[in-house]
Design a protein around this motif. Structure first.
Motif, PDB file in Angstrom:
ATOM      1  N   ALA A  46       0.841  -1.199   0.000  1.00 35.76           N
ATOM      2  CA  ALA A  46       0.000   0.000   0.000  1.00 35.76           C
ATOM      3  C   ALA A  46       0.879   1.252   0.000  1.00 35.76           C
ATOM      4  O   ALA A  46       0.628   2.208  -0.730  1.00 35.76           O
ATOM      5  N   LEU A  47       1.939   1.181   0.794  1.00 35.55           N
ATOM      6  CA  LEU A  47       2.862   2.311   0.894  1.00 35.55           C
ATOM      7  C   LEU A  47       3.482   2.623  -0.461  1.00 35.55           C
ATOM      8  O   LEU A  47       3.583   3.788  -0.878  1.00 35.55           O
ATOM      9  N   LEU A  48       3.892   1.547  -1.178  1.00 28.64           N
ATOM     10  CA  LEU A  48       4.493   1.713  -2.500  1.00 28.64           C
ATOM     11  C   LEU A  48       3.518   2.424  -3.440  1.00 28.64           C
ATOM     12  O   LEU A  48       3.884   3.368  -4.154  1.00 28.64           O
ATOM     13  N   VAL A  49       2.263   1.990  -3.412  1.00 31.08           N
ATOM     14  CA  VAL A  49       1.265   2.580  -4.297  1.00 31.08           C
ATOM     15  C   VAL A  49       1.060   4.049  -3.946  1.00 31.08           C
ATOM     16  O   VAL A  49       1.047   4.930  -4.822  1.00 31.08           O
ATOM     17  N   VAL A  50       0.929   4.320  -2.663  1.00 31.14           N
ATOM     18  CA  VAL A  50       0.726   5.704  -2.229  1.00 31.14           C
ATOM     19  C   VAL A  50       1.900   6.579  -2.658  1.00 31.14           C
ATOM     20  O   VAL A  50       1.723   7.671  -3.210  1.00 31.14           O
ATOM     21  N   ALA A  51       3.103   6.061  -2.437  1.00 27.68           N
ATOM     22  CA  ALA A  51       4.300   6.836  -2.784  1.00 27.68           C
ATOM     23  C   ALA A  51       4.327   7.133  -4.283  1.00 27.68           C
ATOM     24  O   ALA A  51       4.607   8.259  -4.716  1.00 27.68           O
ATOM     25  N   TRP A  52       3.988   6.101  -5.054  1.00 29.78           N
ATOM     26  CA  TRP A  52       4.021   6.256  -6.505  1.00 29.78           C
ATOM     27  C   TRP A  52       2.985   7.293  -6.945  1.00 29.78           C
ATOM     28  O   TRP A  52       3.284   8.222  -7.702  1.00 29.78           O
ATOM     29  N   LEU A  53       1.754   7.166  -6.447  1.00 30.98           N
ATOM     30  CA  LEU A  53       0.690   8.096  -6.834  1.00 30.98           C
ATOM     31  C   LEU A  53       1.007   9.519  -6.376  1.00 30.98           C
ATOM     32  O   LEU A  53       0.816  10.481  -7.126  1.00 30.98           O
ATOM     33  N   ALA A  54       1.555   9.620  -5.155  1.00 32.27           N
ATOM     34  CA  ALA A  54       1.862  10.948  -4.628  1.00 32.27           C
ATOM     35  C   ALA A  54       2.932  11.630  -5.463  1.00 32.27           C
ATOM     36  O   ALA A  54       2.793  12.808  -5.843  1.00 32.27           O
ATOM     37  N   SER A  55       3.977  10.877  -5.804  1.00 28.31           N
ATOM     38  CA  SER A  55       5.054  11.522  -6.572  1.00 28.31           C
ATOM     39  C   SER A  55       4.558  11.902  -7.965  1.00 28.31           C
ATOM     40  O   SER A  55       4.943  12.942  -8.518  1.00 28.31           O
ATOM     41  N   TRP A  56       3.682  11.084  -8.517  1.00 27.49           N
ATOM     42  CA  TRP A  56       3.090  11.408  -9.822  1.00 27.49           C
ATOM     43  C   TRP A  56       2.282  12.703  -9.704  1.00 27.49           C
ATOM     44  O   TRP A  56       2.429  13.629 -10.503  1.00 27.49           O
ATOM     45  N   GLU A  57       1.435  12.757  -8.680  1.00 22.82           N
ATOM     46  CA  GLU A  57       0.575  13.920  -8.477  1.00 22.82           C
ATOM     47  C   GLU A  57       1.418  15.184  -8.315  1.00 22.82           C
ATOM     48  O   GLU A  57       1.173  16.218  -8.965  1.00 22.82           O
ATOM     49  N   ILE A  58       2.459  15.081  -7.477  1.00 23.26           N
ATOM     50  CA  ILE A  58       3.304  16.248  -7.220  1.00 23.26           C
ATOM     51  C   ILE A  58       4.038  16.665  -8.487  1.00 23.26           C
ATOM     52  O   ILE A  58       4.066  17.834  -8.858  1.00 23.26           O
ATOM     53  N   ALA A  59       4.565  15.650  -9.178  1.00 26.01           N
ATOM     54  CA  ALA A  59       5.304  15.954 -10.412  1.00 26.01           C
ATOM     55  C   ALA A  59       4.372  16.632 -11.417  1.00 26.01           C
ATOM     56  O   ALA A  59       4.757  17.594 -12.096  1.00 26.01           O
ATOM     57  N   ALA A  60       3.135  16.132 -11.510  1.00 31.10           N
ATOM     58  CA  ALA A  60       2.195  16.699 -12.481  1.00 31.10           C
ATOM     59  C   ALA A  60       1.840  18.136 -12.115  1.00 31.10           C
ATOM     60  O   ALA A  60       1.537  18.951 -12.981  1.00 31.10           O
ATOM     61  N   ARG A  61       1.871  18.462 -10.821  1.00 28.16           N
ATOM     62  CA  ARG A  61       1.549  19.819 -10.415  1.00 28.16           C
ATOM     63  C   ARG A  61       2.751  20.744 -10.521  1.00 28.16           C
ATOM     64  O   ARG A  61       2.599  21.968 -10.404  1.00 28.16           O
ATOM     65  N   THR A  62       3.947  20.192 -10.657  1.00 28.46           N
ATOM     66  CA  THR A  62       5.142  21.040 -10.707  1.00 28.46           C
ATOM     67  C   THR A  62       5.878  20.940 -12.035  1.00 28.46           C
ATOM     68  O   THR A  62       5.812  21.852 -12.852  1.00 28.46           O
ATOM     69  N   ILE A  63       6.542  19.798 -12.318  1.00 32.51           N
ATOM     70  CA  ILE A  63       7.446  19.774 -13.462  1.00 32.51           C
ATOM     71  C   ILE A  63       6.854  19.229 -14.760  1.00 32.51           C
ATOM     72  O   ILE A  63       7.111  19.761 -15.826  1.00 32.51           O
ATOM     73  N   ILE A  64       6.048  18.136 -14.696  1.00 27.14           N
ATOM     74  CA  ILE A  64       5.586  17.572 -15.974  1.00 27.14           C
ATOM     75  C   ILE A  64       4.233  18.140 -16.375  1.00 27.14           C
ATOM     76  O   ILE A  64       3.485  18.663 -15.543  1.00 27.14           O
ATOM     77  N   ASP A  65       3.931  18.019 -17.650  1.00 25.74           N
ATOM     78  CA  ASP A  65       2.709  18.627 -18.192  1.00 25.74           C
ATOM     79  C   ASP A  65       1.541  17.661 -18.040  1.00 25.74           C
ATOM     80  O   ASP A  65       1.500  16.628 -18.705  1.00 25.74           O
ATOM     81  N   PRO A  66       0.594  17.984 -17.173  1.00 28.90           N
ATOM     82  CA  PRO A  66      -0.517  17.066 -16.937  1.00 28.90           C
ATOM     83  C   PRO A  66      -1.392  16.871 -18.172  1.00 28.90           C
ATOM     84  O   PRO A  66      -2.155  15.915 -18.252  1.00 28.90           O
ATOM     85  N   PHE A  67      -1.278  17.748 -19.171  1.00 31.36           N
ATOM     86  CA  PHE A  67      -2.063  17.571 -20.374  1.00 31.36           C
ATOM     87  C   PHE A  67      -1.687  16.259 -21.063  1.00 31.36           C
ATOM     88  O   PHE A  67      -2.529  15.539 -21.559  1.00 31.36           O
ATOM     89  N   PHE A  68      -0.366  15.956 -21.067  1.00 25.66           N
ATOM     90  CA  PHE A  68       0.076  14.709 -21.690  1.00 25.66           C
ATOM     91  C   PHE A  68       0.066  13.544 -20.724  1.00 25.66           C
ATOM     92  O   PHE A  68      -0.238  12.421 -21.098  1.00 25.66           O
ATOM     93  N   TYR A  69       0.461  13.835 -19.474  1.00 27.64           N
ATOM     94  CA  TYR A  69       0.688  12.723 -18.556  1.00 27.64           C
ATOM     95  C   TYR A  69      -0.434  12.552 -17.555  1.00 27.64           C
ATOM     96  O   TYR A  69      -0.442  11.608 -16.807  1.00 27.64           O
TER      97      TYR A  69
END
Ligand code: ATP
Ligand code: MG
Lengths: 294, 271
Positions: A43-66
């Motif tokens: 569960a921790l792995l999934v949370v970590a993965w989703l959280a880093s994705w969410e944070i990355a999408a809000r900061t560095i990567i373009d959520p339009f594509f990703y």
């Protein structure tokens, strides 16, 4: 010999020895670190993965594509609460599932019957080997387009795509399983008075069962792929259609949401097949795939 | 004049050649001539690879003879003859059937109704000393217990000809002697012709009416020694008698040469 060349890319059944070792490994692990630790870390792995994705999408990567997890979640909520552009999500899931299950059943049946017959008849196998290898070499995804032309946008074209994917996976395993039947078991049954049909029913099929079941895990995945790909190519309903439309609208979240739904379907089916496998192979030390939890 | 009843098994100059990859046929047995009367217990001894199992496969109809004739109850063997029981050298019980269904298998193949087949099978399971294990699967049994299952499976059809290929070869001495006695008891009075293969001379002599010695491969019948020990026998007791020792010496002298030939060949192949 051409006969031997028929055997290609089959999923090997786990031999009972490996299965037992794996199982006992699983048990030792379960005893030392209780099962909930395993779940917690997962569960921790999934949370970590989703959280880093969410944070990355809000900061560095373009959520339009990703896209981002929250957007995918919103999409899923909309689908399940308000329905999709093509009716309720449940009806779309039902369509995809029905196509996959039909293709899976027909494909498995045909694969087992043909595989076992060819596995027991050297002559037939020698005659048909080049045709089967040829058919197997056709890129089957391309067939999906052909099937849409043949059978139209309805369900049958997707069932056909799922069927061809499932058929070959099951066929090669059933073939191999039927060929590897222990000769002394066959001789013994013949001495005891078995007819040809008795031999098939009581010796060849049960011997081949572990091979066939091993392929069925892969095969249901293939059936879903067949159904979804068929729908992407052309359909009036189903998860593939939703994914295809999301793509048309540059709606990355929609594609992901479709993937999530299909994945859940696949996992549920996998669980059902494992239960079936355990029932059919109750005679031997418990099968490995369940024990290993993969 | 009464017509002569033909022997249960009759081999006349039977020869078996196997095709090999290199093309030259391999002769497993050559010119085997052997009669086994109904109700007779014959054991076959011979060096490893001399063709004992091959001989049984000809009698059972699983393999055709390359030359010579094989007859069972006076009829040439073209398919598997009626009334044959065969316990193979390797394990042949079905791993996916429990003891009860394994033992009942032959009856089920012969279209006997399930209840009847099962009640008969239960009876046979008792007789081979496996009562209480009806629901076990073969992987839950010991090697000796699996042999008992195989024995019950072969005997339940009440064969008139029983072929046993090293049935007790893999068992410990105590179990083996116990099974030998059991076999004699189960066989006595059935009138079945038995052909029993073994590497154990003591076993061969204590069970048999006649011990057949085969030559080193390609095997043929070298000697046949009539065993005039009284029946019913208890195998542990009979082997302590002076007559037994005398017979043992005779048979062993005959067999030893063949074993040595086989061994020398093995050594030559290794060298
Ligand atoms: N199907 C086969 N194809 C080719 N050769 C065979 C085949 N079956 C047996 N043979 C050969 O025939 C010879 C006799 O084999 P067989 O199994 O009858 O020996 P055996 O006397 O039973 O030996 P053992 O006491 O070790 O069981 C052996 O050399 C074996 O390699
Ligand atoms: Mg042998």
């Amino acid at each position: 010999m051409s006969h031997d060349l028929l055997v290609a890319g089959e999923a090997r059944p786990m031999d009972p020895e490996t299965a037992r070792t794996r199982r006992s490994l699983g048990r030792v692990r379960g005893k030392n670190r209780s099962a909930w630790v395993v779940y917690a870390v997962r569960a921790l792995l999934v949370v970590a993965w989703l959280a880093s994705w969410e944070i990355a999408a809000r900061t560095i990567i373009d959520p339009f594509f990703y896209s981002k997890p929250s957007a995918i979640w919103d999409k899923l909520v909309v689908w399940f609460e308000d329905g999709t552009s093509h009716g309720s999500i449940w009806s779309n899931m039902a369509v995809t599932l029905e196509e996959a299950v039909l293709g899976f059943l027909i494909g498995t049946l045909a694969g087992v019957v043909l595989g076992v017959i060819l596995g027991r008849s050297r002559f037939l196998a020698d005659v048909l080997a080049p045709f089967i290898k040829g058919a197997n070499a056709i890129p089957r995804i391309v067939l999906a387009s052909l099937f849409v032309i043949w059978f139209g946008l309805g369900m049958s074209s997707k069932v056909a795509t799922a069927f061809v994917l499932v058929f070959f996976a099951v066929f090669f395993n059933a073939f191999q399983g039927a060929r590897e039947v222990d000769k002394v078991l066959v001789d013994n049954a013949r001495i005891l008075g078995a007819s040809r049909w008795d031999l098939m029913r009581t010796i060849v099929l049960p011997s081949a069962t572990s091979w066939i079941l091993a392929s069925m895990h892969v095969a249901f995945g293939f059936a879903l792929i067949g159904a979804v790909v068929g729908e992407v190519v052309g359909a009036d309903k189903g998860m593939g259609l939703l994914i295809n439309q999301a793509q048309g609208n540059f709606d990355a979240a929609g594609i992901y949401a479709g993937m999530v739904v299909v994945t859940v379907l696949a996992l549920v089916a996998e669980w059902l097949i494992t239960r079936l496998e355990n029932r059919l192979t109750a005679w031997r030390p418990p099968s490995g795939s369940q024990a290993a939890g993969i | 004049m009464t017509p002569l009843t033909p022997p249960a098994i009759s081999l006349r100059s039977a020869t078996k050649r196997f095709a090999t990859r290199s093309g030259a046929p391999f002769t497993a047995i050559t010119d085997v001539t052997l009669d086994v009367a109904a109700g007779e217990f014959v054991t076959i001894v011979g060096p490893t690879g001399c063709g004992k199992s091959t001989t049984l496969s000809l009698v059972s109809g699983l393999e055709p003879a390359s030359a010579g004739t094989v007859e069972v109850h006076g009829r040439p063997v073209t398919a598997i003859p009626e009334g044959i029981g065969y316990m193979f050298q390797t394990d042949a019980v079905l791993p996916w059937k429990n003891v009860l269904d394994n033992v009942a298998l032959g009856l089920r193949y012969h279209k006997v109704a399930k209840e009847e087949a099962h009640s008969k099978a239960r009876d046979w399971i008792q007789r081979v000393g496996l009562g209480g294990f009806e629901d076990r699967y073969p992987h839950q049994l010991s090697g000796g217990m699996r042999k008992r299952v195989a024995m019950a499976q072969s005997l339940i059809g009440e064969p008139s000809i029983l072929l046993l290929d090293e049935p007790f070869g893999a068992l410990d001495v105590q179990t083996r002697e116990h099974m030998q006695d059991e076999l004699l008891e189960l066989w006595s009075g059935t009138g079945a012709a038995v052909v029993f293969i073994t590497h154990d001379l003591t076993e061969a002599i204590s069970l048999a009416d006649r011990v057949v010695v085969m030559t080193a491969g390609p095997g043929t019948v070298k000697d046949a020694v009539q065993i005039e020990l009284p029946r019913p026998r208890k195998v542990e007791e009979i082997r302590l008698t002076p007559e037994f020792t005398e017979i043992y010496r005779n048979v062993w002298n005959s067999l030893r040469e063949e074993v040595e030939i086989t061994r020398a060949r093995g050594a030559a192949n290794v060298a």
